[in-house]
Motif scaffolding. Structure first.
Motif: not given
Length: 296
Positions: A219-220, A228-231, A274-282
């Motif tokens: 997640l850049p 999630v802001s609590a860690g 979070l997964l929708s915001m994160a970069l792909s695996e590659d």
């Protein structure tokens, strides 16, 4: 002597199901115990989740209560997932009840999804990184205790298998790693070991990302503020039900468990976002490589 490990959400569910089956069969606890040749306290402890139930005893209970076969099969699957036994039993005297419970839950799970906000998940850490996390405190444990904790953590990582383990034989592991995790220094600038250890950890993440059962996503900072802001948190999926049923929040002093259905569902939705915001695996592997190489 250690405190007894409190029953997990899965143990409580199995206990509740067995209690409801007994009541449905119109048997008292005392009557069920007499029919089985057990003490009444054994039935009571099973129904409160204070002790586990082995396969033979479970089959006797299911037969006595005339549980329909389809539901009986579900309870047979739930039982080992509820109170898994394993290598951690040898450390019973030195593990906290919460940590012992966590190891049992992970071993009885089909999948784990986690968000790492500060450091990598314990299942992803190198030995050197584990030592740095353990000793990053005002009260540093004695060297022997540090090494004991490192050994336990490394044994814990066996649930992921390795590069040769098939995906169906290992815990299905998905992690979203905040960019802060990747950039955080392991010590001051004049520490000659800190930066090599950080790069070693990044390279290890790249290696683990190629394992069949592991999916790592970065997640850049550019993705914006996470939901999630609590860690950090981790979400476990039961082998028996095939659904998420417990969340744990792990830190140095304690482990907290969340098992309310509505609360777990909120974390499921958080993971999805979070997964929708994160970069792909590659792209995540490329991102890791660029940071490790100093190109980003």
């Amino acid at each position: 002597m250690t405190d007894p490990v409190p029953p997990s959400v899965r143990e409580r569910r199995l206990a509740r199901e067995l209690r409801e089956a007994r009541v449905g069969a119109q048997l008292t606890g005392d009557r069920a115990a007499r029919e089985l040749g057990w003490s009444a306290s054994k039935v009571s402890r099973i129904e409160t989740g204070r002790i586990g139930v082995n396969a033979a005893d479970l089959d006797r209970l299911l037969a006595l209560y005339a549980v329909p076969e389809r539901h009986a099969e579900f309870l047979r699957r739930l039982a080992p997932a509820a109170r898994a036994r394993g290598w951690w039993d040898a450390y019973a005297e030195s593990l906290s009840p919460g940590y012992a419970g966590l190891l049992r839950l992970e071993a009885g799970s089909r999948a784990l999804r986690t968000y790492c906000a500060v450091v990598p998940h314990a299942l992803l850490m190198t030995p050197h990184y584990i030592r740095r996390v353990i000793t990053a405190t005002w009260q540093v444990p004695p060297p022997a205790e540090v090494e004991r904790r490192v050994r336990v953590c490394l044994r814990r990582q066996a649930v992921l298998g390795d590069g040769r383990t098939g995906a169906d034989a290992a815990l299905a592991f998905t992690a979203v790693l905040d960019e802060a995790v990747l950039r955080r220094a392991l010590g001051p600038a004049d520490d000659p070991i800190a930066e090599p250890a950080r790069v070693e950890q990044l390279r290890h993440l790249m290696t683990v990302s190629r394992w069949p059962a592991v999916s790592l996503r970065v997640l850049p900072f550019s993705a914006g503020i996470p939901p999630v802001s609590a860690g950090s948190f981790s979400l476990l999926e039961s082998r028996a039900t095939g659904a998420p049923d417990v969340v744990y929040l792990e830190n140095k002093t304690r482990i907290s468990f969340v098992d309310g259905e509505k609360e777990v569902d909120r974390y499921v939705r958080d993971v999805g976002m979070l997964l929708s915001m994160a970069l792909s695996e590659d792209d995540s592997v490329g991102f890791l490589d660029e940071i490790a190489s100093g190109r980003r």
